[in-house]
Design a protein around this motif. Structure first.
Motif, PDB file in Angstrom:
ATOM      1  N   HIS A  12       0.841  -1.208   0.000  1.00 14.74           N
ATOM      2  CA  HIS A  12       0.000   0.000   0.000  1.00 14.74           C
ATOM      3  C   HIS A  12       0.873   1.253   0.000  1.00 14.74           C
ATOM      4  CE1 HIS A  12      -2.583   3.195   1.513  1.00 14.74           C
ATOM      5  NE2 HIS A  12      -3.548   2.534   0.900  1.00 14.74           N
ATOM      6  N   VAL A  34      -6.440  -2.994 -11.782  1.00 17.66           N
ATOM      7  CA  VAL A  34      -5.888  -2.760 -10.450  1.00 17.66           C
ATOM      8  C   VAL A  34      -4.867  -1.637 -10.591  1.00 17.66           C
ATOM      9  CG1 VAL A  34      -4.694  -3.752  -8.480  1.00 17.66           C
ATOM     10  CG2 VAL A  34      -6.161  -5.200  -9.891  1.00 17.66           C
ATOM     11  N   LYS A  36      -5.095   1.325  -7.923  1.00 21.26           N
ATOM     12  CA  LYS A  36      -5.093   2.114  -6.691  1.00 21.26           C
ATOM     13  C   LYS A  36      -4.378   1.365  -5.570  1.00 21.26           C
ATOM     14  CE  LYS A  36      -9.347   4.419  -7.864  1.00 21.26           C
ATOM     15  NZ  LYS A  36     -10.720   4.701  -7.504  1.00 21.26           N
ATOM     16  N   THR A  39      -6.550  -1.012  -3.586  1.00 16.04           N
ATOM     17  CA  THR A  39      -6.920  -2.213  -4.325  1.00 16.04           C
ATOM     18  C   THR A  39      -5.781  -3.222  -4.317  1.00 16.04           C
ATOM     19  OG1 THR A  39      -8.270  -0.813  -5.762  1.00 16.04           O
ATOM     20  CG2 THR A  39      -7.887  -3.058  -6.487  1.00 16.04           C
ATOM     21  N   TRP A  40      -4.558  -2.737  -4.510  1.00 12.82           N
ATOM     22  CA  TRP A  40      -3.396  -3.624  -4.434  1.00 12.82           C
ATOM     23  C   TRP A  40      -3.292  -4.245  -3.041  1.00 12.82           C
ATOM     24  CZ3 TRP A  40      -1.138  -5.804  -8.250  1.00 12.82           C
ATOM     25  CH2 TRP A  40      -0.972  -5.161  -9.473  1.00 12.82           C
ATOM     26  N   LEU A  42      -5.657  -4.665  -0.720  1.00  7.92           N
ATOM     27  CA  LEU A  42      -6.755  -5.603  -0.479  1.00  7.92           C
ATOM     28  C   LEU A  42      -6.529  -6.906  -1.230  1.00  7.92           C
ATOM     29  CD1 LEU A  42      -9.455  -6.067   0.906  1.00  7.92           C
ATOM     30  CD2 LEU A  42     -10.566  -5.091  -1.108  1.00  7.92           C
ATOM     31  N   GLY A  43      -6.052  -6.807  -2.464  1.00  2.65           N
ATOM     32  CA  GLY A  43      -5.747  -8.010  -3.234  1.00  2.65           C
ATOM     33  C   GLY A  43      -4.681  -8.845  -2.549  1.00  2.65           C
ATOM     34  N   TYR A  55       2.068  -7.813  -8.209  1.00  3.55           N
ATOM     35  CA  TYR A  55       2.479  -6.454  -7.855  1.00  3.55           C
ATOM     36  C   TYR A  55       3.954  -6.233  -8.163  1.00  3.55           C
ATOM     37  CZ  TYR A  55       3.442  -2.164  -5.432  1.00  3.55           C
ATOM     38  OH  TYR A  55       3.852  -0.882  -5.151  1.00  3.55           O
TER      39      TYR A  55
END
Length: 63
Positions: A12, A34, A36, A39-40, A42-43, A55
């Motif tokens: 994050h 993806v 934000k 979002t990264w 949470l994923g 990522y």
């Protein structure tokens, strides 16, 4: 569990810093996008085994 939370925090923070610098970490496949930091994160929290390598790959391509 602590390692999971530490990597989620790092993802994050890293995604937010890159977004502010103008080089956001971005992934798109069909209708899935993806980009934000939240979002990264949470994923990574929900599906770490998929999102963490994704990522890192997208982060390398954003440079």
């Amino acid at each position: 569990m602590a390692l999971l939370l530490a990597t989620v925090y790092w993802v994050h923070r890293d995604a937010a810093l890159r977004g502010r610098r103008g080089t956001p970490v971005y992934f798109s496949a069909g209708s899935i996008e993806v980009s934000k930091p939240a979002t990264w994160a949470l994923g990574c929290l929900c599906l770490w085994i998929i999102f963490m390598p994704l990522y890192l790959t997208c982060r390398r391509q954003a440079d």
